[in-house]
Design an enzyme around this catalytic site. Structure first.
Site, mmCIF file in Angstrom:
data_model
loop_
_atom_site.group_PDB
_atom_site.id
_atom_site.type_symbol
_atom_site.label_atom_id
_atom_site.label_comp_id
_atom_site.label_asym_id
_atom_site.label_seq_id
_atom_site.Cartn_x
_atom_site.Cartn_y
_atom_site.Cartn_z
ATOM 1 N N CYS A 137 -30.540 23.225 20.991
ATOM 2 C CA CYS A 137 -29.232 22.644 21.294
ATOM 3 C C CYS A 137 -28.426 22.501 20.010
ATOM 4 C CB CYS A 137 -29.420 21.275 21.946
ATOM 5 S SG CYS A 137 -27.873 20.370 22.128
ATOM 6 N N CYS A 168 -31.191 13.238 21.824
ATOM 7 C CA CYS A 168 -32.555 13.741 21.649
ATOM 8 C C CYS A 168 -33.039 13.557 20.207
ATOM 9 C CB CYS A 168 -32.605 15.235 21.973
ATOM 10 S SG CYS A 168 -32.195 15.611 23.680
ATOM 11 N N ASP A 226 -38.930 -6.126 35.715
ATOM 12 C CA ASP A 226 -38.421 -4.870 35.154
ATOM 13 C C ASP A 226 -37.187 -5.190 34.302
ATOM 14 O OD1 ASP A 226 -37.769 -2.261 34.612
ATOM 15 O OD2 ASP A 226 -37.169 -1.748 36.657
ATOM 16 N N CYS A 277 -38.999 -0.790 29.403
ATOM 17 C CA CYS A 277 -38.441 0.388 28.735
ATOM 18 C C CYS A 277 -38.482 0.207 27.220
ATOM 19 C CB CYS A 277 -37.021 0.657 29.229
ATOM 20 S SG CYS A 277 -35.946 -0.759 29.104
HETATM 21 N N1 SAH Z 1 -35.772 -2.803 38.931
HETATM 22 C C1 SAH Z 1 -34.552 -2.052 38.986
HETATM 23 C C2 SAH Z 1 -33.579 -2.367 37.847
HETATM 24 C C3 SAH Z 1 -34.147 -2.426 36.464
HETATM 25 S S1 SAH Z 1 -32.955 -2.477 35.146
HETATM 26 C C4 SAH Z 1 -34.829 -0.571 39.083
HETATM 27 O O1 SAH Z 1 -35.911 -0.092 38.732
HETATM 28 O O2 SAH Z 1 -33.960 0.160 39.533
HETATM 29 C C5 SAH Z 1 -32.834 -4.149 34.781
HETATM 30 C C6 SAH Z 1 -31.967 -4.930 35.724
HETATM 31 O O3 SAH Z 1 -31.981 -6.283 35.269
HETATM 32 C C7 SAH Z 1 -30.505 -4.505 35.747
HETATM 33 O O4 SAH Z 1 -30.129 -4.286 37.094
HETATM 34 C C8 SAH Z 1 -29.758 -5.704 35.149
HETATM 35 O O5 SAH Z 1 -28.495 -5.908 35.742
HETATM 36 C C9 SAH Z 1 -30.689 -6.843 35.453
HETATM 37 N N2 SAH Z 1 -30.640 -8.021 34.556
HETATM 38 C C10 SAH Z 1 -30.356 -8.061 33.244
HETATM 39 N N3 SAH Z 1 -30.519 -9.290 32.752
HETATM 40 C C11 SAH Z 1 -30.928 -10.073 33.785
HETATM 41 C C12 SAH Z 1 -31.262 -11.452 33.920
HETATM 42 N N4 SAH Z 1 -31.237 -12.273 32.882
HETATM 43 N N5 SAH Z 1 -31.649 -11.893 35.113
HETATM 44 C C13 SAH Z 1 -31.707 -11.059 36.204
HETATM 45 N N6 SAH Z 1 -31.399 -9.744 36.128
HETATM 46 C C14 SAH Z 1 -31.001 -9.262 34.948
#
Ligand code: SAH
Length: 455
Positions: free
Chosen positions: A72, A81, A381, A408
């Site tokens: 790229c 990347c 998550d 992540c």
């Molecule tokens: N579990 C979902 C989203 C994960 S991303 C999936 O796999 O699709 C993380 C998410 O946490 C996002 O939607 C974000 O808006 C939310 N978030 C961020 N800070 C937060 C908080 N303090 N309390 C609740 N949700 C939160």
């Protein structure tokens, strides 16, 4: 060691951000980006600190066996990347090592089972979303990506991580902006209209959403732009204008206007339908997210009678793919639009045992605990910064049998796992899943269990 010195260096490891690391004979650590483990290099020193320095490749004396030709033209410039110059197996080994290092060094946990990185079947064109900043050039409006740690825009052309249709959207928009003499927003002067082009693609249904983030309410002669998009992209389902008049780094504003088609697109994940509004979170690599959620489901190992709490639930994806296996699902998410989507998602998938709360995970978890809710399994998550320590405390006080942690960021995950470990929750197993091939990002799913089973 001084700036501009040329030294010889062997690259022996990688940082979490994907920069090569080598050590000089007098134990000075030198970071050199876009190198590979095993490279023997001549390195030009760019910056010297007390015990470490930064350099760049002057000459490759002996290339690492893992090197391949980067394919790229923006590689090394665009901030996306970092691993286009090494083979995929080496990339996965580096990602595995990053998780091992985080767990052992940051988390101080030894002997934890860390599985191999789950491969991405498609290392190119796996992304279903792009947020492209733009700038004014002599040749009109140009789209690209920010260079690493900067707001300098590097033109991206046909980015190999994105669907080809995204390039078509860029080209059509560029031509339209030129034809109608409209300009890109300039962060310094606050003038100009178009701030970002934000594109989403639902690969299972083929639906495409194009969202223009504008400094104002819209663009002049919008209809012509929409007609051109429709003509060239039969999969176009939605065109949205998002207003952002603030002088901020945040990409999108809160106000959306649907200029064509639907206000959302729909994708299918783990056999379930998901409604995606412009502002709600959705995994950028759908196919790998299916593998991730399947592992999470296996870790949760629901038997049917459980209460499942899904914290940071976004549009409800993880919980809804598990809801059939439990008695009750409670999802918690901070973004209101995502919560509304989660409710619709439950409905369109015929899930009747779910409810969603719009709140921070911290306060919702506390409230649920005070109400006497006793989840058997809790899925978390969180974003990259990980869990607030208060959340970990409340979770452990709720006494669930298991916690499934999807992360992540291996380093914040490791920090949080240490806290769980101190509260008598032991880390059973981790599986890294490659959701973001060619970049330094690593996704990990982890099973944490109560040490003494609940009576
Ligand atoms: N579990 C979902 C989203 C994960 S991303 C999936 O796999 O699709 C993380 C998410 O946490 C996002 O939607 C974000 O808006 C939310 N978030 C961020 N800070 C937060 C908080 N303090 N309390 C609740 N949700 C939160």
């Amino acid at each position: 060691m001084n700036k501009n010195d040329i030294i010889s260096l062997t690259i022996t490891s990688m940082t979490a951000q994907g920069s090569g690391v080598g050590k000089t004979a007098d134990s000075m650590v030198v970071f050199v980006p876009f190198t590979a483990i095993g490279d023997i290099l001549e390195v030009r020193i760019l910056k010297v600190k007390k015990s470490y320095a930064y350099g760049k490749i002057e000459k490759i004396i002996t290339p690492s066996k893992s090197r391949i030709e980067a394919d790229c033209p923006a590689f090394g410039k665009c901030g996306g990347c970092v691993y286009r110059h090494i083979n995929y197996n080496s990339e996965k080994e580096i990602k595995h090592q990053r998780v091992v290092d985080a767990i052992e060094r940051v988390g101080g946990l030894k002997g934890v089972k860390i599985n191999k990185v789950v491969s991405n079947d498609r290392q190119n064109r796996y992304r279903n979303k792009a947020q492209l900043p733009c700038r004014n050039t002599e040749n009109g409006v140009e789209f690209g990506f920010y260079a690493s740690h900067s707001h300098r825009i590097i033109p991206c052309g046909d980015c190999l991580l994105q669907p080809e249709s995204f390039k078509t959207v860029m080209d059509i928009t560029k031509e339209f902006m030129q034809k109608t003499a409209q300009t890109a927003y300039d962060e310094k002067t606050g003038k100009g209209k178009l701030r970002h082009l934000y594109i989403r693609y639902a690969e299972m249904t083929g639906e495409l959403m194009v969202c223009y983030v504008v400094n104002g309410n819209g663009l002049k002669r919008e209809d012509e732009l929409i007609a051109e998009l429709k003509k060239n992209l039969p999969e176009l389902k939605s065109v949205i204008f998002n207003s952002n008049r603030e002088n901020t780094n945040v990409i999108t504003g809160l106000k959306n206007r649907t200029a064509y088609g639907s206000d959302h697109i729909t994708d299918i994940l783990c056999g379930k339908k998901f409604k995606l509004s412009p502002l709600s979170f959705y995994q950028v690599n759908r196919a790998q997210a299916e593998k991730l959620y399947t592992i999470a489901k296996n870790y949760a190992d629901l038997k049917g009678g459980e209460v499942l709490l899904d914290l940071y639930c976004g549009t409800g994806t993880i919980g809804l793919t598990m809801a059939e296996g439990c008695r009750e699902l409670i999802g918690v998410e901070i973004i209101e639009d995502a919560v509304k989507d989660a409710e619709v998602n439950a409905e369109i998938n015929g899930v009747k045992n779910a409810r969603f709360i719009c709140s921070t995970a911290e306060s919702a978890a506390k409230r649920l605990k005070d109400e006497g809710v006793k989840p058997d399994v809790i899925v978390v998550d969180p974003p990259r910064k990980g869990l607030e320590s208060g959340v970990i405390e409340t979770i452990t006080e709720m006494n669930p049998e298991k916690v499934v942690y999807i992360s992540c960021d291996p380093e914040t995950l490791a920090r949080d796992l240490k806290l769980f470990d101190e509260k008598n929750y032991s880390v059973k197993e981790l599986t890294p899943v490659d959701l973001f091939s060619r970049t330094a990002h690593v996704e990990t799913v982890c099973l944490i269990s109560r040490e003494i089973p609940r009576q």
